[in-house]
Design an enzyme around this catalytic site. Structure first.
Site, PDB file in Angstrom:
ATOM      1  N   HIS A  17       0.842  -1.206   0.000  1.00 36.63           N
ATOM      2  CA  HIS A  17       0.000   0.000   0.000  1.00 36.63           C
ATOM      3  C   HIS A  17       0.876   1.254   0.000  1.00 36.63           C
ATOM      4  CE1 HIS A  17      -2.939  -2.709   2.325  1.00 36.63           C
ATOM      5  NE2 HIS A  17      -3.518  -2.478   1.159  1.00 36.63           N
ATOM      6  N   ARG A  95      -1.470  -6.087  -8.296  1.00 42.96           N
ATOM      7  CA  ARG A  95      -0.316  -6.902  -7.916  1.00 42.96           C
ATOM      8  C   ARG A  95      -0.017  -7.936  -8.988  1.00 42.96           C
ATOM      9  NH1 ARG A  95      -2.791  -7.604  -2.181  1.00 42.96           N
ATOM     10  NH2 ARG A  95      -4.176  -8.743  -3.515  1.00 42.96           N
TER      11      ARG A  95
END
Length: 164
Positions: A17, A95
Site C-alpha cells: 500500500h 499486484r
C-alpha cells in the site's frame, strides 16, 4: 490542484500500500487514503484502529508530509465519497493479473455510477507485489515474522491484537 482517492480496507496497511502511496504522490498533489468501513467484510482491526494505524505508519514511522496526505474513514460508495471530497480520480493497485479482472469490473461500475470518475492503476515495485494484508495477518497469527511487510506501528498492534 489534483487529488486522488485511494480507497481500501488497509487491514492492516502494508509496504505494498505504502509503495502505491509514494508513487501516487509523484503524480498527484494530494492523496486521500480512504479507509473503508463497509459492513460486508470481517476485519481484524476496527475502522478507527485501521485509520490510526495508517496515520501512525505514514506520519510517525515513515515521516510523510501531513499537508499531502489525508487519512479518513468512509462507509459510502466510493464514487459518492469522491464527490464529497471533490476528487474525480480513484487510485487502485494491481499486484498480479488475478487482480486485473476484479479491478477492471470495479472501475467499470464506478464509471457507470459517475462518468466523471477516472480510475488510475499503479503497480508496486516487484518486491512489494506479493504482499497482501490477508497474508500478513495469517503469517502474524502463526507467529511468523512480518517485519519485511509492514511498519513498526502495525507490527506492534498486530502482536497485541493476535497474542493478547
Amino acid at each position: 490542484m489534483k487529488k486522488v482517492i485511494y480507497p481500501g480496507t488497509f487491514d492492516p496497511i502494508t509496504f505494498g500500500h505504502i509503495d502505491l502511496i509514494k508513487k501516487a504522490l509523484n503524480i498527484f498533489d494530494n492523496l486521500i487514503v480512504a479507509v473503508s468501513d463497509g459492513n460486508n467484510k470481517e476485519y481484524l482491526f476496527s475502522a478507527e484502529e485501521r485509520e490510526y494505524l495508517v496515520k501512525k505508519s505514514l506520519f510517525n514511522d515513515l515521516k510523510f508530509k501531513k499537508n499531502q496526505v489525508k487519512v479518513v474513514i468512509f462507509n459510502t460508495l466510493t464514487t459518492d465519497f469522491c464527490k464529497k471530497m471533490k476528487s474525480n480520480v480513484i487510485l487502485r493497485g494491481l499486484r498480479a493479473t488475478s487482480d486485473f479482472e476484479y479491478e477492471f469490473q470495479l472501475s467499470g461500475m464506478n464509471k457507470k455510477l459517475n462518468d466523471k470518475i477516472e480510475t488510475v492503476f499503479l503497480m508496486s515495485d516487484p518486491q512489494n507485489q506479493i504482499i497482501s494484508s490477508k497474508l500478513v495477518k495469517e503469517i502474524a497469527d502463526l507467529k511468523g515474522n512480518v517485519k519485511k511487510f509492514t511498519t513498526k506501528s502495525v507490527l506492534k498492534h498486530l502482536k497485541l491484537k493476535l497474542n493478547g
